[in-house]
Design a protein around this motif. Structure first.
Motif, mmCIF file in Angstrom:
data_model
loop_
_atom_site.group_PDB
_atom_site.id
_atom_site.type_symbol
_atom_site.label_atom_id
_atom_site.label_comp_id
_atom_site.label_asym_id
_atom_site.label_seq_id
_atom_site.Cartn_x
_atom_site.Cartn_y
_atom_site.Cartn_z
ATOM 1 N N LEU A 1 10.359 -0.337 -7.652
ATOM 2 C CA LEU A 1 9.389 -0.995 -8.528
ATOM 3 C C LEU A 1 8.237 -0.060 -8.904
ATOM 4 O O LEU A 1 7.865 0.062 -10.075
ATOM 5 C CB LEU A 1 8.859 -2.255 -7.847
ATOM 6 N N PHE A 2 7.693 0.612 -7.898
ATOM 7 C CA PHE A 2 6.563 1.492 -8.149
ATOM 8 C C PHE A 2 6.995 2.855 -8.687
ATOM 9 O O PHE A 2 6.151 3.644 -9.112
ATOM 10 C CB PHE A 2 5.743 1.674 -6.867
ATOM 11 N N GLY A 3 8.289 3.122 -8.657
ATOM 12 C CA GLY A 3 8.775 4.373 -9.219
ATOM 13 C C GLY A 3 9.198 4.261 -10.674
ATOM 14 O O GLY A 3 9.397 5.277 -11.351
ATOM 15 N N LEU A 4 9.328 3.017 -11.161
ATOM 16 C CA LEU A 4 9.778 2.820 -12.539
ATOM 17 C C LEU A 4 8.775 3.386 -13.553
ATOM 18 O O LEU A 4 9.171 4.060 -14.514
ATOM 19 C CB LEU A 4 10.003 1.323 -12.806
ATOM 20 N N TYR A 5 7.491 3.117 -13.336
ATOM 21 C CA TYR A 5 6.492 3.582 -14.309
ATOM 22 C C TYR A 5 6.441 5.109 -14.380
ATOM 23 O O TYR A 5 6.494 5.680 -15.495
ATOM 24 C CB TYR A 5 5.122 3.005 -13.970
ATOM 25 N N PRO A 6 6.344 5.832 -13.236
ATOM 26 C CA PRO A 6 6.373 7.295 -13.333
ATOM 27 C C PRO A 6 7.650 7.832 -13.969
ATOM 28 O O PRO A 6 7.615 8.786 -14.762
ATOM 29 C CB PRO A 6 6.248 7.756 -11.877
ATOM 30 N N ALA A 7 8.807 7.214 -13.629
ATOM 31 C CA ALA A 7 10.078 7.677 -14.186
ATOM 32 C C ALA A 7 10.121 7.425 -15.700
ATOM 33 O O ALA A 7 10.577 8.286 -16.469
ATOM 34 C CB ALA A 7 11.240 6.950 -13.498
ATOM 35 N N VAL B 1 0.844 -1.205 0.000
ATOM 36 C CA VAL B 1 0.000 0.000 0.000
ATOM 37 C C VAL B 1 0.876 1.251 0.000
ATOM 38 O O VAL B 1 0.592 2.232 -0.702
ATOM 39 C CB VAL B 1 -0.939 -0.007 1.224
ATOM 40 N N GLY B 2 1.961 1.207 0.777
ATOM 41 C CA GLY B 2 2.901 2.334 0.775
ATOM 42 C C GLY B 2 3.519 2.543 -0.590
ATOM 43 O O GLY B 2 3.719 3.688 -1.029
ATOM 44 N N GLY B 3 3.827 1.442 -1.294
ATOM 45 C CA GLY B 3 4.383 1.558 -2.647
ATOM 46 C C GLY B 3 3.399 2.176 -3.613
ATOM 47 O O GLY B 3 3.787 2.987 -4.489
ATOM 48 N N ILE B 4 2.113 1.827 -3.475
ATOM 49 C CA ILE B 4 1.095 2.443 -4.336
ATOM 50 C C ILE B 4 1.013 3.945 -4.073
ATOM 51 O O ILE B 4 0.850 4.745 -4.999
ATOM 52 C CB ILE B 4 -0.264 1.759 -4.082
ATOM 53 N N GLY B 5 1.162 4.319 -2.795
ATOM 54 C CA GLY B 5 1.165 5.748 -2.457
ATOM 55 C C GLY B 5 2.324 6.476 -3.108
ATOM 56 O O GLY B 5 2.172 7.613 -3.587
ATOM 57 N N ILE B 6 3.489 5.821 -3.132
ATOM 58 C CA ILE B 6 4.662 6.437 -3.772
ATOM 59 C C ILE B 6 4.420 6.605 -5.268
ATOM 60 O O ILE B 6 4.738 7.655 -5.852
ATOM 61 C CB ILE B 6 5.920 5.575 -3.509
ATOM 62 N N MET B 7 3.861 5.589 -5.916
ATOM 63 C CA MET B 7 3.567 5.696 -7.348
ATOM 64 C C MET B 7 2.600 6.848 -7.616
ATOM 65 O O MET B 7 2.778 7.633 -8.563
ATOM 66 C CB MET B 7 2.982 4.391 -7.878
ATOM 67 N N ASN B 8 1.601 6.951 -6.763
ATOM 68 C CA ASN B 8 0.599 8.006 -6.944
ATOM 69 C C ASN B 8 1.234 9.397 -6.858
ATOM 70 O O ASN B 8 0.970 10.270 -7.702
ATOM 71 C CB ASN B 8 -0.491 7.843 -5.875
ATOM 72 N N ILE B 9 2.066 9.595 -5.839
ATOM 73 C CA ILE B 9 2.674 10.913 -5.655
ATOM 74 C C ILE B 9 3.667 11.220 -6.770
ATOM 75 O O ILE B 9 3.795 12.360 -7.227
ATOM 76 C CB ILE B 9 3.352 11.010 -4.268
ATOM 77 N N MET B 10 4.367 10.201 -7.264
ATOM 78 C CA MET B 10 5.333 10.438 -8.329
ATOM 79 C C MET B 10 4.639 10.729 -9.661
ATOM 80 O O MET B 10 5.126 11.535 -10.464
ATOM 81 C CB MET B 10 6.265 9.224 -8.477
ATOM 82 N N LEU B 11 3.489 10.099 -9.905
ATOM 83 C CA LEU B 11 2.728 10.421 -11.116
ATOM 84 C C LEU B 11 2.240 11.856 -11.073
ATOM 85 O O LEU B 11 2.267 12.574 -12.090
ATOM 86 C CB LEU B 11 1.542 9.461 -11.256
ATOM 87 N N ALA B 12 1.801 12.296 -9.891
ATOM 88 C CA ALA B 12 1.380 13.695 -9.745
ATOM 89 C C ALA B 12 2.555 14.633 -9.945
ATOM 90 O O ALA B 12 2.428 15.701 -10.569
ATOM 91 C CB ALA B 12 0.756 13.903 -8.365
ATOM 92 N N THR B 13 3.717 14.229 -9.441
ATOM 93 C CA THR B 13 4.921 15.058 -9.589
ATOM 94 C C THR B 13 5.328 15.179 -11.049
ATOM 95 O O THR B 13 5.720 16.265 -11.519
ATOM 96 C CB THR B 13 6.082 14.453 -8.773
ATOM 97 N N VAL B 14 5.229 14.088 -11.797
ATOM 98 C CA VAL B 14 5.565 14.114 -13.224
ATOM 99 C C VAL B 14 4.669 15.106 -13.964
ATOM 100 O O VAL B 14 5.121 15.891 -14.807
ATOM 101 C CB VAL B 14 5.452 12.697 -13.825
#
Length: 425
Positions: free
Chosen positions: A404-410, A312-325
């Motif tokens: 892992l969850f940061g790869l897609y936003p990056a 769940v924490g990883g999903i939160g990181i992906m969400n915030i990084m997509l918003a940052t992008v």
């Protein structure tokens, strides 16, 4: 290294521009890591406590114990006997010792529930008639004086060794060594006092949990002469009589490899003479193996449940990084226009993700180590043990999930068209 350091500084600066958002994102990882470490610590503590209690029985020991038969089995010739005669006999003891070649030591035990007195002080405890090997088998340590000896048994001495709680209750202000206690109608000279000892684990079979701190140990031959084999209990106007020669025999074999081959030989030595099933066997080694398997399964289940919170924490990181992008689309376009390659953009956002998950991992490890100690402090009976493996595992998973969850936003940021990114408002 210089490029990585610059990317790291830029990533920290970007995250600090939105402190609250970054902090809330980190919290998901913090609680996930803390949950993994805490739950595994509690599981490890509980399993170690259970395993230690079973190990206290002895991995190379085989325990044979007298068990009161059921009402159906008690009937003799269609009628119940007035004196219930059951359990291990001295003939069983001799037969087992003579026919089982792998036995290295054997310990006969007779247990009787009695009131132990010293003037106005008394305690309802357990009188244990045994030999000099009892302390070694039960891992008892002497606090004062000595334990029973072979000479005490051969000479039918009225000597007694008191357990820790028994000594404190009967002799609150005196040293009991050399003084006497009353068991039944006879007095026994105290020759030793044992240290406090943790209770052993009970099993669903014949072996109950044993509290060694309320015992009195006397020579087996003395017990046989003073108390006999019949015990009469008067309850509510009715009389109940039981006859038992030995309460338990503990056998020690040479190694754990000899335990299982020895079991059927021992059964063949006593089972034909006990058709009422009034004798049962407990093998601590089998209990130990089963407990270890259960502990491993328990750790896997708890670890899996706790790892879900990390997910769940990883999903939160992906969400915030997509918003940052999305917010930094124009910045990405400018960097690409100035010559930054796709791998540089990917690296930049991955570093920010690792910073988020890494900080969360470090804080989570700290919290995960503190929580078990707090639980043990407020719940003394609960055991907890933080292992280095759980700390490394939780931190590695947190960083791994971050990557892992940061790869897609990056990757999404790197694949942006520079011209379209520059047009973004």
């Amino acid at each position: 290294m210089g490029r990585i350091w610059r990317a790291l500084r830029l990533g920290m600066k970007s995250l600090l521009l939105h402190k609250l958002r970054s902090g809330l994102t980190v919290l998901g990882t913090v609680f996930g890591v803390a949950a993994v470490i805490s739950m595994l610590a509690i599981a490890e503590g509980s399993s170690r406590d259970a395993l230690e209690r079973i190990r206290a029985l002895g991995a190379t020991n085989i325990i044979i114990r007298s068990v009161k038969p059921s009402d159906e089995a008690q009937a003799t010739g269609g009628r119940p006997s007035r004196i219930l005669n059951y359990g291990i006999k001295y003939n069983d003891y001799d037969r087992i010792v003579e026919t089982v070649p792998t036995i290295r030591k054997v310990l006969p035990i007779r247990e009787i529930r009695k009131q132990i007195r010293r003037y106005q002080y008394f305690l309802d405890g357990r009188v244990v008639g045994t030999t000099e090997d009892y302390a070694d088998f039960s891992m008892l340590e002497i606090d004062r004086g000595r334990f029973l000896t072979a000479a005490d048994n051969e000479r039918f001495q009225n000597y007694a060794v008191l357990a820790a709680t028994t000594a404190k209750t009967l002799f609150p202000y005196e040293d009991p060594i050399g003084l006497s206690v009353k068991l039944g109608s006879d007095y026994y000279t105290v020759v030793g006092v044992t240290k406090e000892r943790q209770s052993t684990a009970g099993t669903s079979g014949s072996l109950a949990a044993q509290d060694f701190n309320k015992d009195v140990y006397i020579p087996l031959n003395t017990c046989k002469v003073r108390f006999g084999e019949k015990i009469v209990n008067n309850r509510s106007g009715s009389m109940e009589a039981e006859e038992t020669q030995l309460s338990q025999i503990t056998l020690k074999v040479g190694s754990t490899d000899e335990v299982r081959p020895t079991v059927p030989i021992i059964k063949a030595a006593y089972e034909p003479w006990h058709p009422r099933k009034d004798v049962e066997m407990t093998v601590p080694y089998d209990l130990l193996v089963a407990a270890q398997q259960t502990a491993r399964q328990f750790n896997i289940i708890l670890g899996t449940i706790a790892a879900i919170s990390l997910l769940v924490g990883g999903i939160g990181i992906m969400n915030i990084m997509l918003a940052t992008v999305t917010e930094r689309t124009r910045e990405i376009g400018i960097r690409r226009a100035l010559g930054a390659k796709r791998k540089d953009i990917t690296q930049q956002f991955l570093i920010e993700t690792v910073v988020l998950s890494g900080v969360g991992g470090v804080l989570g490890v700290t919290l995960g180590i503190v929580i078990p100690y707090m639980i043990v402090y407020f719940i003394p009976d609960q055991k907890a043990f933080v292992t280095p493996f759980s700390v490394i595992l939780a931190f590695s998973i947190s960083v791994g999930i971050g990557i892992l969850f940061g790869l897609y936003p990056a990757r999404r940021a790197a694949m942006m068209d520079p011209i379209e990114a520059l047009r973004h408002e």
